[in-house]
Design a protein around this motif. Sequence first.
Motif, mmCIF file in Angstrom:
data_model
loop_
_atom_site.group_PDB
_atom_site.id
_atom_site.type_symbol
_atom_site.label_atom_id
_atom_site.label_comp_id
_atom_site.label_asym_id
_atom_site.label_seq_id
_atom_site.Cartn_x
_atom_site.Cartn_y
_atom_site.Cartn_z
ATOM 1 N N SER A 257 -39.650 63.218 0.393
ATOM 2 C CA SER A 257 -39.679 61.756 0.570
ATOM 3 C C SER A 257 -40.239 61.359 1.928
ATOM 4 O O SER A 257 -40.814 60.284 2.080
ATOM 5 C CB SER A 257 -38.277 61.169 0.393
ATOM 6 N N GLU A 258 -40.085 62.231 2.927
ATOM 7 C CA GLU A 258 -40.680 61.996 4.235
ATOM 8 C C GLU A 258 -42.132 62.492 4.254
ATOM 9 O O GLU A 258 -42.997 61.905 4.898
ATOM 10 C CB GLU A 258 -39.887 62.727 5.330
ATOM 11 N N CYS A 259 -42.373 63.585 3.547
ATOM 12 C CA CYS A 259 -43.667 64.264 3.577
ATOM 13 C C CYS A 259 -44.792 63.381 3.023
ATOM 14 O O CYS A 259 -45.817 63.178 3.682
ATOM 15 C CB CYS A 259 -43.549 65.551 2.775
ATOM 16 N N ILE A 260 -44.629 62.903 1.815
ATOM 17 C CA ILE A 260 -45.616 61.991 1.221
ATOM 18 C C ILE A 260 -44.862 60.783 0.677
ATOM 19 O O ILE A 260 -44.166 60.868 -0.334
ATOM 20 C CB ILE A 260 -46.406 62.655 0.084
ATOM 21 N N SER A 261 -44.996 59.667 1.364
ATOM 22 C CA SER A 261 -44.352 58.422 0.951
ATOM 23 C C SER A 261 -45.431 57.408 0.598
ATOM 24 O O SER A 261 -46.631 57.671 0.730
ATOM 25 C CB SER A 261 -43.464 57.883 2.071
ATOM 26 N N SER A 262 -45.018 56.242 0.163
ATOM 27 C CA SER A 262 -45.982 55.187 -0.161
ATOM 28 C C SER A 262 -46.793 54.787 1.068
ATOM 29 O O SER A 262 -47.946 54.364 0.951
ATOM 30 C CB SER A 262 -45.250 53.967 -0.733
ATOM 31 N N LYS B 171 -33.076 50.091 -7.165
ATOM 32 C CA LYS B 171 -33.659 48.843 -7.661
ATOM 33 C C LYS B 171 -33.179 47.658 -6.831
ATOM 34 O O LYS B 171 -33.962 46.796 -6.422
ATOM 35 C CB LYS B 171 -33.278 48.642 -9.129
ATOM 36 N N GLN B 172 -31.873 47.618 -6.558
ATOM 37 C CA GLN B 172 -31.312 46.526 -5.755
ATOM 38 C C GLN B 172 -31.889 46.536 -4.339
ATOM 39 O O GLN B 172 -32.214 45.485 -3.778
ATOM 40 C CB GLN B 172 -29.785 46.657 -5.694
ATOM 41 N N TYR B 173 -32.042 47.727 -3.780
ATOM 42 C CA TYR B 173 -32.553 47.828 -2.413
ATOM 43 C C TYR B 173 -33.994 47.337 -2.340
ATOM 44 O O TYR B 173 -34.363 46.593 -1.417
ATOM 45 C CB TYR B 173 -32.450 49.275 -1.918
ATOM 46 N N LYS B 174 -34.813 47.760 -3.286
ATOM 47 C CA LYS B 174 -36.215 47.361 -3.270
ATOM 48 C C LYS B 174 -36.391 45.868 -3.544
ATOM 49 O O LYS B 174 -37.335 45.246 -3.061
ATOM 50 C CB LYS B 174 -37.011 48.196 -4.277
ATOM 51 N N GLU B 175 -35.494 45.305 -4.327
ATOM 52 C CA GLU B 175 -35.534 43.853 -4.542
ATOM 53 C C GLU B 175 -35.193 43.107 -3.257
ATOM 54 O O GLU B 175 -35.777 42.067 -2.949
ATOM 55 C CB GLU B 175 -34.560 43.458 -5.654
ATOM 56 N N LYS B 176 -34.247 43.662 -2.517
ATOM 57 C CA LYS B 176 -33.822 43.022 -1.269
ATOM 58 C C LYS B 176 -34.801 43.286 -0.139
ATOM 59 O O LYS B 176 -35.001 42.431 0.738
ATOM 60 C CB LYS B 176 -32.424 43.531 -0.891
ATOM 61 N N TYR B 177 -35.419 44.482 -0.156
ATOM 62 C CA TYR B 177 -36.356 44.859 0.916
ATOM 63 C C TYR B 177 -37.677 45.319 0.287
ATOM 64 O O TYR B 177 -37.950 46.521 0.202
ATOM 65 C CB TYR B 177 -35.748 45.958 1.792
ATOM 66 N N PRO B 178 -38.479 44.382 -0.169
ATOM 67 C CA PRO B 178 -39.750 44.733 -0.824
ATOM 68 C C PRO B 178 -40.646 45.520 0.135
ATOM 69 O O PRO B 178 -40.665 45.289 1.333
ATOM 70 C CB PRO B 178 -40.374 43.365 -1.151
ATOM 71 N N GLY B 179 -41.387 46.442 -0.431
ATOM 72 C CA GLY B 179 -42.296 47.239 0.389
ATOM 73 C C GLY B 179 -41.653 48.448 1.023
ATOM 74 O O GLY B 179 -42.307 49.170 1.781
ATOM 75 N N ALA B 180 -40.363 48.689 0.743
ATOM 76 C CA ALA B 180 -39.684 49.851 1.322
ATOM 77 C C ALA B 180 -40.325 51.141 0.809
ATOM 78 O O ALA B 180 -40.611 51.274 -0.383
ATOM 79 C CB ALA B 180 -38.205 49.833 0.963
ATOM 80 N N SER B 181 -40.571 52.085 1.710
ATOM 81 C CA SER B 181 -41.137 53.374 1.323
ATOM 82 C C SER B 181 -40.029 54.292 0.821
ATOM 83 O O SER B 181 -38.836 53.981 0.937
ATOM 84 C CB SER B 181 -41.846 54.024 2.512
ATOM 85 N N GLU B 182 -40.418 55.454 0.287
ATOM 86 C CA GLU B 182 -39.436 56.433 -0.169
ATOM 87 C C GLU B 182 -38.549 56.888 0.977
ATOM 88 O O GLU B 182 -37.343 57.133 0.787
ATOM 89 C CB GLU B 182 -40.147 57.631 -0.808
ATOM 90 N N ALA B 183 -39.126 57.010 2.170
ATOM 91 C CA ALA B 183 -38.334 57.409 3.337
ATOM 92 C C ALA B 183 -37.303 56.339 3.683
ATOM 93 O O ALA B 183 -36.158 56.650 4.041
ATOM 94 C CB ALA B 183 -39.247 57.668 4.530
ATOM 95 N N ASN B 184 -37.689 55.062 3.571
ATOM 96 C CA ASN B 184 -36.742 53.970 3.808
ATOM 97 C C ASN B 184 -35.606 54.007 2.800
ATOM 98 O O ASN B 184 -34.434 53.852 3.156
ATOM 99 C CB ASN B 184 -37.447 52.614 3.701
ATOM 100 N N VAL B 185 -35.965 54.226 1.529
ATOM 101 C CA VAL B 185 -34.962 54.241 0.460
ATOM 102 C C VAL B 185 -33.981 55.387 0.659
ATOM 103 O O VAL B 185 -32.766 55.222 0.499
ATOM 104 C CB VAL B 185 -35.643 54.339 -0.920
ATOM 105 N N LEU B 186 -34.504 56.554 1.028
ATOM 106 C CA LEU B 186 -33.617 57.706 1.231
ATOM 107 C C LEU B 186 -32.665 57.464 2.395
ATOM 108 O O LEU B 186 -31.475 57.784 2.319
ATOM 109 C CB LEU B 186 -34.439 58.969 1.481
ATOM 110 N N ALA B 187 -33.174 56.884 3.478
ATOM 111 C CA ALA B 187 -32.313 56.566 4.628
ATOM 112 C C ALA B 187 -31.219 55.586 4.215
ATOM 113 O O ALA B 187 -30.045 55.749 4.575
ATOM 114 C CB ALA B 187 -33.153 55.979 5.753
ATOM 115 N N ALA B 188 -31.605 54.571 3.444
ATOM 116 C CA ALA B 188 -30.621 53.590 2.971
ATOM 117 C C ALA B 188 -29.580 54.253 2.087
ATOM 118 O O ALA B 188 -28.385 53.931 2.151
ATOM 119 C CB ALA B 188 -31.335 52.470 2.214
ATOM 120 N N ALA B 189 -30.023 55.201 1.260
ATOM 121 C CA ALA B 189 -29.089 55.903 0.372
ATOM 122 C C ALA B 189 -28.059 56.686 1.160
ATOM 123 O O ALA B 189 -26.872 56.707 0.803
ATOM 124 C CB ALA B 189 -29.866 56.830 -0.568
ATOM 125 N N PHE B 190 -28.478 57.317 2.252
ATOM 126 C CA PHE B 190 -27.519 58.059 3.075
ATOM 127 C C PHE B 190 -26.554 57.110 3.782
ATOM 128 O O PHE B 190 -25.372 57.439 3.951
ATOM 129 C CB PHE B 190 -28.242 58.957 4.075
#
Length: 369
Positions: A251-256, A285-304
């Motif tokens: 998720s850090e290696c190749i993200s959007s 889904k909820q995170y991306k709706e709240k923070y559009p444009g979040a990359s995979e690295a952003n999503v993983l950080a939020a998940a932790f």
Amino acid sequence: MMPVFSSKLGLVQGMFILLIFFSFYGCTSKQDLIIGAVIPLTGWGAYYGTSELHGMEMARDEINSAGGIHGNLLQIAAEDSKGDGKEAVTATQKLLNFNTPLAFVVSFAPPALAIAPILKEAQTPFIYDAYIKSPIQDNPYAFKSHFDPEMGCKLLVQYAQQKKLHKKLGAIFAQIEYNQICLDAAKQLEPDLNVYWYNFGDTDFRTLFLKAKADGVDTLLILGWENEFIPFFTQKAEQGYNFNILCGTASECISSNTLKQLSTSQLNGVIGTDFAAISEKPFVKQYKEKYPGASEANVLAAAFGYESIQILATALNACSQATKECLLNQLSLVKNYPSVLGTHGFNHQILDVDTNLYRFEGNGWKLIS
């Protein structure tokens, strides 16, 4: 007229009743339960720390909207570590002096290493998300989450050997503890692995690529963060090198964000190791709706961040009184809680997270069966 002694007795009885009332009220009154967060909100790691805080806040809001913890509201007090050990110490002392948190969430290795002895002395449990294991050594208050470089690097090298991806394996590593852990694991399988070191924070890989090519290396192992991988792949493409790449985490290696700067043809075939796929989880889904444009690295950080708060809240729910001592005892026992990452609780103070191998194909990561 009432005798004087009777009126005094009535006064004493009244005061006694009031004392009982206020004592009972004080014992049952609600209070905010504070979790301290020492995370990078500025500097190179801000993309991670800011997203992690967003995930923590989403968990907090879910918990509080459901009634909190035994009726008490959960609150997060965040301070900026800037990803630096000294800054993390200042932030931690500030929180301990003014917020008295029941526990902490900490990001990245330098801050975790710097504040581990402080929180041990303060007898305050903390969850840190970093690759390294050393903060948990002789420290019962430390609990590790995130990637395990020993297991991940073994998986990558084993796969490369099984598929005969390489004739000569090399590694490009920042000089930081988690890469030494990765190297030790990789060398158990590939003793003659060539290593090319750079200073943590540097993002110019051209000379290292040149050295690897001159040494006959055809496959490179690298472990790092999104801000390192984007220039890594950009410079590799600019110089026309066709190294096979083994990387962690995927998720850090190749993200959007990487895909905005490079074509998929320049990335196809990269092998990465990462956690269980979380893209279909409602949280994402909820995170991306709240923070559009979040990359995979952003999503993983939020998940932790989300995961850490849910674990702490579940542990606190098992306590009749919200104390650090009870929280510490319960953290090792927590198993069933709302999980985005499919974790199974702590095992010897390390969060049990499933790790898989992926190949980048087309425009995304595909699970390797």
